[in-house]
Design a protein around this motif. Sequence first.
Motif, PDB file in Angstrom:
ATOM      1  N   UNK A  68     -39.156  36.185  33.802  1.00 36.01           N
ATOM      2  CA  UNK A  68     -39.300  35.729  32.420  1.00 36.01           C
ATOM      3  C   UNK A  68     -39.381  34.203  32.349  1.00 36.01           C
ATOM      4  N   UNK A  69     -38.540  33.545  33.151  1.00 33.64           N
ATOM      5  CA  UNK A  69     -38.542  32.076  33.164  1.00 33.64           C
ATOM      6  C   UNK A  69     -39.876  31.538  33.665  1.00 33.64           C
ATOM      7  N   UNK A  70     -40.418  32.146  34.699  1.00 34.53           N
ATOM      8  CA  UNK A  70     -41.696  31.694  35.257  1.00 34.53           C
ATOM      9  C   UNK A  70     -42.820  31.913  34.243  1.00 34.53           C
ATOM     10  N   UNK A  71     -42.802  33.062  33.574  1.00 35.77           N
ATOM     11  CA  UNK A  71     -43.824  33.344  32.564  1.00 35.77           C
ATOM     12  C   UNK A  71     -43.747  32.329  31.425  1.00 35.77           C
ATOM     13  N   UNK A  72     -42.525  31.964  31.043  1.00 33.98           N
ATOM     14  CA  UNK A  72     -42.339  30.970  29.989  1.00 33.98           C
ATOM     15  C   UNK A  72     -42.891  29.617  30.425  1.00 33.98           C
ATOM     16  N   UNK A  73     -42.617  29.211  31.658  1.00 33.28           N
ATOM     17  CA  UNK A  73     -43.097  27.922  32.159  1.00 33.28           C
ATOM     18  C   UNK A  73     -44.617  27.885  32.248  1.00 33.28           C
ATOM     19  N   UNK A  74     -45.221  29.029  32.573  1.00 32.61           N
ATOM     20  CA  UNK A  74     -46.682  29.079  32.678  1.00 32.61           C
ATOM     21  C   UNK A  74     -47.362  28.821  31.331  1.00 32.61           C
ATOM     22  N   UNK A  75     -46.647  29.109  30.237  1.00 30.91           N
ATOM     23  CA  UNK A  75     -47.215  28.923  28.899  1.00 30.91           C
ATOM     24  C   UNK A  75     -46.940  27.521  28.346  1.00 30.91           C
ATOM     25  N   UNK A  76     -46.153  26.735  29.063  1.00 32.64           N
ATOM     26  CA  UNK A  76     -45.749  25.424  28.551  1.00 32.64           C
ATOM     27  C   UNK A  76     -46.931  24.477  28.436  1.00 32.64           C
ATOM     28  N   UNK A  77     -46.934  23.698  27.373  1.00 38.33           N
ATOM     29  CA  UNK A  77     -47.959  22.681  27.170  1.00 38.33           C
ATOM     30  C   UNK A  77     -47.306  21.391  26.703  1.00 38.33           C
ATOM     31  N   UNK A  78     -47.856  20.274  27.126  1.00 40.78           N
ATOM     32  CA  UNK A  78     -47.358  18.990  26.653  1.00 40.78           C
ATOM     33  C   UNK A  78     -47.658  18.822  25.161  1.00 40.78           C
ATOM     34  N   UNK A  79     -46.723  18.227  24.471  1.00 35.88           N
ATOM     35  CA  UNK A  79     -46.983  17.874  23.076  1.00 35.88           C
ATOM     36  C   UNK A  79     -47.742  16.548  23.037  1.00 35.88           C
ATOM     37  N   UNK A 117     -43.470   5.764  22.064  1.00 34.49           N
ATOM     38  CA  UNK A 117     -44.193   6.911  22.618  1.00 34.49           C
ATOM     39  C   UNK A 117     -43.193   7.953  23.099  1.00 34.49           C
ATOM     40  N   UNK A 118     -43.646   9.192  23.122  1.00 36.57           N
ATOM     41  CA  UNK A 118     -42.876  10.289  23.714  1.00 36.57           C
ATOM     42  C   UNK A 118     -43.783  10.988  24.712  1.00 36.57           C
ATOM     43  N   UNK A 119     -43.311  11.111  25.925  1.00 35.45           N
ATOM     44  CA  UNK A 119     -44.117  11.719  26.996  1.00 35.45           C
ATOM     45  C   UNK A 119     -43.373  12.909  27.581  1.00 35.45           C
ATOM     46  N   UNK A 120     -43.963  14.096  27.465  1.00 39.37           N
ATOM     47  CA  UNK A 120     -43.392  15.288  28.084  1.00 39.37           C
ATOM     48  C   UNK A 120     -43.908  15.375  29.512  1.00 39.37           C
ATOM     49  N   UNK A 121     -43.048  15.112  30.480  1.00 38.48           N
ATOM     50  CA  UNK A 121     -43.459  15.091  31.882  1.00 38.48           C
ATOM     51  C   UNK A 121     -43.528  16.478  32.499  1.00 38.48           C
ATOM     52  N   UNK A 122     -42.642  17.371  32.066  1.00 38.41           N
ATOM     53  CA  UNK A 122     -42.528  18.706  32.662  1.00 38.41           C
ATOM     54  C   UNK A 122     -41.810  19.602  31.648  1.00 38.41           C
ATOM     55  N   UNK A 123     -41.750  20.922  31.902  1.00 38.86           N
ATOM     56  CA  UNK A 123     -41.084  21.814  30.945  1.00 38.86           C
ATOM     57  C   UNK A 123     -39.653  21.432  30.616  1.00 38.86           C
ATOM     58  N   UNK A 124     -39.004  20.688  31.492  1.00 39.48           N
ATOM     59  CA  UNK A 124     -37.605  20.338  31.241  1.00 39.48           C
ATOM     60  C   UNK A 124     -37.354  18.836  31.288  1.00 39.48           C
ATOM     61  N   UNK A 125     -38.413  18.033  31.352  1.00 34.87           N
ATOM     62  CA  UNK A 125     -38.263  16.582  31.482  1.00 34.87           C
ATOM     63  C   UNK A 125     -39.162  15.869  30.477  1.00 34.87           C
ATOM     64  N   UNK A 126     -38.593  14.920  29.739  1.00 32.77           N
ATOM     65  CA  UNK A 126     -39.375  14.093  28.815  1.00 32.77           C
ATOM     66  C   UNK A 126     -38.891  12.654  28.892  1.00 32.77           C
ATOM     67  N   UNK A 127     -39.757  11.736  28.486  1.00 32.92           N
ATOM     68  CA  UNK A 127     -39.417  10.319  28.420  1.00 32.92           C
ATOM     69  C   UNK A 127     -39.719   9.808  27.021  1.00 32.92           C
TER      70      UNK A 127
END
Length: 437
Positions: A278-289, A367-377
């Motif tokens: 389930x976690x992998x499927x969720x990550x596959x759908x992730x998109x940067x904002x 600015x807001x940068x989404x680097x990864x599903x669990x990391x943002x700057x």
Amino acid sequence: MANIKDNYTFKEMQHTAQGLKDMYSLAKILGLKDENLEKKFKGNDSLFKQFEEMAQIPDKFNNFFSERGWIAYETLNFDLMKKCVGLAENGKIDEAEEALIEYYTNEDAISIWTSSLMHIKQFRPRRTLTLNALDDHFNGRYYASVPLFLMMIDGFVNDIEQKGFFAEGIDLTVWDTIAAHKSGLQTMSSIFGKGRTKTTDEEITLPYRNGILHGRDLGYANVKVSSKALATLLALSDWAKAVNAGQKGIEKEFVPPTLEESMEQMSTAVEQLQENERARAHMDKWERRKLEIGIDIPEKGEATDYEEDTPERAVVSFLNYLEKNNYGHMADLLSKFQIKGKSKKVLAGELRKIFKGKKLIDYKLEAVKDDAPAISEVFFCLTFEKDGGKRIEHNGKLRLSYEDEKGDIVARGYKKANWKIMIYEVRQLETVGLFSK
């Protein structure tokens, strides 16, 4: 040498699965009907197959690829390992290597693992150089990334073992692990640490530490060498976690569990596998904002002006508290992963020291940068007033990770978690205005 499939955990899983299969078969032979048992076994043939693959694939992967500089480890994408083993079994090992290189040059695919690596206490001092190496690697500057990766590998191991990764006599094996199995990091240490006594400018495909850092292997600057060095560094993350967890030196033998324990273990294992899927499927759908400051979100405001459960809201809350010198609430917003063992009072004191002599009087998000599903700057401009009334502007950023209540990093939106600020980013603000007149 025992195989990875003989690890304690795999033996435990295999014994549990086989025991339950036998029990189910016996129940059917005896004509016993149990709805609970039927429910647990219905449709679980694929699950038993997954168990078998999980035990077999790492050994096969190392058999095919370790001599080429790749090894299996806990957090390496299992589907990728399985795909590469399948290609190798069909005589397409070069194609499998291309798949591995594609993975290790995909910044999105591995960013969560590099972030996890930098949370390990012995690795934190290497963060800046590692970020430089990663930037070089992802932008094709392999002449720079390779030496840096090799230095990080050697120093990281040295801080834990008091011997470097390439040192003679180093023992990198750890009980019940994949990365630290003898066919894993121990093998890489031997291969990458080989003596290289002849100067050559011919292209090499393995990160030979001695040849590269001593200026003998001049043809090292290529994607294969850099990717293999990065892969080894990530494998060392799993090794270090096992060592820090106290697994090194254990020689515990597997003792078959009782029937009741088997049922409980099987149920837990099934739930964990389903959770991973389930976690992998969720990550596959992730998109940067794609956020535009001033349009999608305000450049300054109260925390309630920003959407709940977002990194920008966490940063604005942090800055609002800083304006009020509320260091206790600021401490609540720090990454739990990084501050384990430190009390809120201690952290508040550290924050007070960081901002001593500097009062935040204004800020604006840039600015807001989404680097990864669990990391943002989150990037910003801060205006401080120093003792004496002088104003200083500082352009900087805070890096955040999405963490559950235990401090474990999870993909955004997958389950209840909170955005937490990495304290090493905050510490950099201590030097703001230090050299201003």
